[in-house]
Every structure is written in C-alpha cells, then in structure tokens.
Enzyme design. Structure first.
Site, mmCIF file in Angstrom:
data_model
loop_
_atom_site.group_PDB
_atom_site.id
_atom_site.type_symbol
_atom_site.label_atom_id
_atom_site.label_comp_id
_atom_site.label_asym_id
_atom_site.label_seq_id
_atom_site.Cartn_x
_atom_site.Cartn_y
_atom_site.Cartn_z
ATOM 1 N N TYR A 73 5.987 10.825 15.309
ATOM 2 C CA TYR A 73 5.167 9.622 15.104
ATOM 3 C C TYR A 73 4.816 9.085 16.488
ATOM 4 O O TYR A 73 5.666 8.592 17.220
ATOM 5 C CB TYR A 73 5.921 8.551 14.312
ATOM 6 C CG TYR A 73 6.295 8.949 12.894
ATOM 7 C CD1 TYR A 73 5.638 9.967 12.220
ATOM 8 C CD2 TYR A 73 7.312 8.287 12.222
ATOM 9 C CE1 TYR A 73 5.978 10.313 10.921
ATOM 10 C CE2 TYR A 73 7.664 8.626 10.918
ATOM 11 C CZ TYR A 73 6.983 9.651 10.279
ATOM 12 O OH TYR A 73 7.337 9.987 8.997
ATOM 13 N N GLY A 226 2.099 4.117 -2.012
ATOM 14 C CA GLY A 226 0.851 4.880 -2.071
ATOM 15 C C GLY A 226 0.413 5.389 -0.704
ATOM 16 O O GLY A 226 -0.576 6.098 -0.608
HETATM 17 N N1 NAP Z 1 8.551 12.991 5.117
HETATM 18 C C1 NAP Z 1 7.261 12.807 5.161
HETATM 19 O O1 NAP Z 1 6.472 13.744 5.102
HETATM 20 C C2 NAP Z 1 6.702 11.435 5.263
HETATM 21 C C3 NAP Z 1 5.333 11.223 5.069
HETATM 22 C C4 NAP Z 1 4.865 9.919 5.151
HETATM 23 C C5 NAP Z 1 5.731 8.872 5.397
HETATM 24 N N2 NAP Z 1 7.069 9.115 5.601
HETATM 25 C C6 NAP Z 1 8.029 8.010 5.814
HETATM 26 O O2 NAP Z 1 7.945 7.176 4.678
HETATM 27 C C7 NAP Z 1 7.727 5.814 5.085
HETATM 28 C C8 NAP Z 1 6.899 5.098 4.028
HETATM 29 O O3 NAP Z 1 5.633 5.712 3.899
HETATM 30 P P1 NAP Z 1 4.293 5.068 4.470
HETATM 31 O O4 NAP Z 1 4.621 4.003 5.451
HETATM 32 O O5 NAP Z 1 3.424 6.165 4.913
HETATM 33 O O6 NAP Z 1 3.615 4.508 3.167
HETATM 34 P P2 NAP Z 1 3.916 3.286 2.194
HETATM 35 O O7 NAP Z 1 5.234 2.666 2.520
HETATM 36 O O8 NAP Z 1 3.674 3.773 0.828
HETATM 37 O O9 NAP Z 1 2.725 2.292 2.531
HETATM 38 C C9 NAP Z 1 2.476 1.829 3.806
HETATM 39 C C10 NAP Z 1 1.107 1.145 3.769
HETATM 40 O O10 NAP Z 1 1.170 0.028 2.903
HETATM 41 C C11 NAP Z 1 0.880 -1.160 3.633
HETATM 42 N N3 NAP Z 1 1.843 -2.176 3.156
HETATM 43 C C12 NAP Z 1 3.173 -2.201 3.327
HETATM 44 N N4 NAP Z 1 3.712 -3.263 2.714
HETATM 45 C C13 NAP Z 1 2.700 -3.925 2.121
HETATM 46 C C14 NAP Z 1 2.614 -5.090 1.350
HETATM 47 N N5 NAP Z 1 3.712 -5.794 1.048
HETATM 48 N N6 NAP Z 1 1.396 -5.493 0.901
HETATM 49 C C15 NAP Z 1 0.282 -4.783 1.196
HETATM 50 N N7 NAP Z 1 0.296 -3.661 1.932
HETATM 51 C C16 NAP Z 1 1.495 -3.231 2.399
HETATM 52 C C17 NAP Z 1 1.057 -0.840 5.081
HETATM 53 O O11 NAP Z 1 0.161 -1.588 5.866
HETATM 54 P P3 NAP Z 1 0.676 -2.774 6.852
HETATM 55 O O12 NAP Z 1 1.196 -2.100 8.075
HETATM 56 O O13 NAP Z 1 -0.554 -3.566 7.071
HETATM 57 O O14 NAP Z 1 1.734 -3.535 6.099
HETATM 58 C C18 NAP Z 1 0.684 0.636 5.122
HETATM 59 O O15 NAP Z 1 -0.720 0.789 5.217
HETATM 60 C C19 NAP Z 1 7.004 5.968 6.442
HETATM 61 O O16 NAP Z 1 7.048 4.776 7.185
HETATM 62 C C20 NAP Z 1 7.729 7.144 7.035
HETATM 63 O O17 NAP Z 1 8.927 6.701 7.660
HETATM 64 C C21 NAP Z 1 7.557 10.383 5.509
#
Ligand code: NAP
Length: 305
Positions: A73, A226
């Site tokens: 990252y 999502g």
């Molecule tokens: N192993 C893998 O392949 C893999 C792939 C992807 C992710 N990951 C891990 O999984 C974690 C979670 O996934 P992710 O961060 O990609 O996706 P997520 O948690 O599903 O969603 C993050 C998105 O939602 C927004 N968000 C978060 N809280 C919110 C709220 N309360 N209201 C409205 N929007 C909100 C964030 O924007 P804002 O920043 O504006 O809040 C961001 O755009 C990552 O941080 C990473 O550590 C792992």
C-alpha cells in the site's frame, strides 16, 4: 432495544474479543484496515498525512487492537504512517500484513510470489513498521478479476513457513484464496486467518466461513463496505433508517452477527467515518432484520444475467 443500540460494556464495545487459534493474540472483533491511508489508487502519499496519523491514533485510543496493512500500500507509505503514528506499539496491538504483490513506478499491481520476493517483502514490512517480527502475515494470492483462482500455493506457503521458523513471522494467514487452497496450506503449516472479499451483497464464501468457524479460524472480509464501490441497497437504507443508524453501520453490524469468527477491518481515511464504523459494533440486529438483510444478496443473484 427498539433503536437497535444495545447496552455495551468495554468488553463488547468493539464486538467482543477473538483469539487467533493456537496463538496468544487476542483482538477486538472490530479492527481497522489501513489501505485507505495511502494516496489515490493506493499509490503514493496521502493528501493529508496528518489526517492519516490522526485516524490511526483515534482507532487505537478507541480500543482497536487489530490493524490490517501491507507494504504494497503506497508502496511502503501505509506502513511508514503506521510506524509514525503508533510506534512504540501498544503491547496488545496486532498488526496483520500481507505479501504477494509489488507496485512498480507506474502504480500497477504485479505479483511478487517467488521465495526471494516473499523474503524481501518480509524484510520491507519489518523495516517500515519498525518491528523484529511480524505478528501475522497473509499470503495474498493474485487470483482472477472477480476473486480467487484455483492453483497450488504450496511453494509460497512453504517459503513463508520457513520464514516463520526463522522467527521473522509469528503466524500465517491467507488472502484471496479458495477452500482447496486453504486445505493445501493447512497441510503445510497452521493457518490462523483467511482474508477474502465478502460483504452483505457478495457472499461467495458463505460455506468457507462456516468451515473456518468450525476450526476456530478467523475470517476477515475485505471490502466489508463494498470497497471501491460502496454498498448501495434500498433494503439496507430502509433498515438503517428504521434503526437510526447509517447503511454502512448496518452493513458492518450484519457481518458481526453473521458468524463469531468474523473480524472486521473497515477502511477509512476519515476520523468521522472511523467513529461511525466503530459505533456499528453496538448495533443489535433482530432475527427478522437479519433475514431482511440476507435478502440483499439473493436480490443481487437474481439480477445477474
Ligand atoms: N486482501 C486483500 O486483497 C484486500 C483487498 C482490499 C482491501 N483489503 C483490506 O481490507 C480493508 C477494508 O477494505 P477497503 O478499505 O478497501 O474497503 P471498505 O472498508 O469496504 O470501504 C472503504 C471505502 O468506504 C469508505 N467509507 C468507510 N467508512 C465509511 C462510512 N462510515 N461512510 C461512508 N463511507 C465510508 C471509505 O472512504 P473514506 O476514506 O472517505 O471513509 C472507502 O472509500 C482495507 O483497508 C485493507 O486493509 C485487503
């Protein structure tokens, strides 16, 4: 309670505790995913580095003790921000990282899965996080566009098990894998967690979650909200309105109710969203509400051609 907010104690405020199997690592079920702390496209530095530090400090101050990261990252950026914000780390903090990719200068995602790549990746994580050993390392298989792809991961898991024997890694997990790949890895070494794409609308792993729950292995959904395409559903919004919560809070609460081996790592770059997400652990969903929410995935399946 009618508004869906349950009575909480400090024990249950973040969803209660979970101990990774065969380890002394115990975390709150509500954790934090650090991917959103890098720049746009998970590449380069964030627009506001101080805000990124503030999110991490707020999470830990609120009791979060499970942070998901990767040295790819940024690359390196997210781990460096974690170190800047939190080092020396609280003893109870569990940092989970992942290996299997690299980010060339063009920002693309390339696989990095040779034993040499994996060894270099462990050292990059140790250096950038400022650690002597990594608590948990997930081997992240590259897979297909929409999810994991069958194929042996034995060479990579064996290489990581060797690094574990050297003391550089305490425990191993897997990411973006199939049930067959989990079984293959378990024949080589102990696996304490699996991190795959899963949320209210994307439920390919329902059977895998049950299987891992029987073994006490953590299932850690990525994209719990999502990911790059935030969850949107009229059912979700209607339930949220009724409970006086936000749709994102209901989506997280549904995951906590879904199975006791599910640990959450929602990602955000905003302190306000972080607070909102952590508060989701205090939402209680009644059985009829859970059934209504279960219908969202079924609607999605019906809509698929
Ligand atoms: N192993 C893998 O392949 C893999 C792939 C992807 C992710 N990951 C891990 O999984 C974690 C979670 O996934 P992710 O961060 O990609 O996706 P997520 O948690 O599903 O969603 C993050 C998105 O939602 C927004 N968000 C978060 N809280 C919110 C709220 N309360 N209201 C409205 N929007 C909100 C964030 O924007 P804002 O920043 O504006 O809040 C961001 O755009 C990552 O941080 C990473 O550590 C792992």
């Amino acid at each position: 309670m009618s508004n869906g907010i349950s009575n909480t104690t400090s024990e249950t405020k973040l969803g209660g505790r979970f101990t990774f199997p065969g380890t002394s690592l115990t975390v709150q079920r509500m954790g934090y995913g650090a991917m959103q702390l890098a720049g746009p496209g998970v590449f380069g530095p964030p627009k506001d580095p101080e805000a990124a530090v503030a999110v991490l400090r707020e999470a830990v101050a609120a009791g979060v003790n499970h942070i998901d990261t990767s040295d790819f990252y940024g690359p390196h950026v997210t781990n460096q921000i974690i170190r800047q914000a939190l080092h020396p780390y609280p003893t109870e903090l569990v940092i989970v990282t992942k290996l299997g990719a690299r980010r060339p200068a063009d920002g693309s995602w390339q696989s990095a899965i040779s034993p040499e790549d994996l060894t270099a990746g462990v050292h990059d994580n140790l250096r950038n996080l400022g650690l002597d050993a990594l608590d948990i390392v997930n081997y992240r298989a590259m897979g297909a566009i929409h999810g994991p792809k069958e194929g042996s991961i034995a060479e990579q898991v064996t290489a990581l098990a060797d690094l574990r024997r050297e003391g550089l890694i305490r425990h191993l997990g897997l990411s973006n894998v199939t049930a067959a790949q989990v079984a293959e890895a378990q024949a080589i070494t102990d696996i304490v967690c699996v991190q795959n794409h899963y949320n209210l609308a994307h439920r390919d792993d329902d059977a895998l979650i049950e299987d891992l729950a029987r073994q006490g292995i953590a299932y850690v959904p990525f994209f719990p909200l999502g990911g790059f395409t935030p969850l949107q559903s009229s059912t979700l919004s209607a339930v949220a309105d009724r409970l006086g919560a936000t749709p994102m809070q209901v989506a997280l609460a549904w995951l906590l109710h879904r199975s006791s081996n599910i640990l959450l790592i929602p990602g955000t770059s905003s302190v306000a969203h972080l607070r909102e997400n952590l508060a989701a652990a205090q939402l209680t969903l009644a059985p009829e509400t859970l059934a209504e929410l279960d219908g969202i995935a079924a609607e999605g399946m019906a809509a698929k051609p």
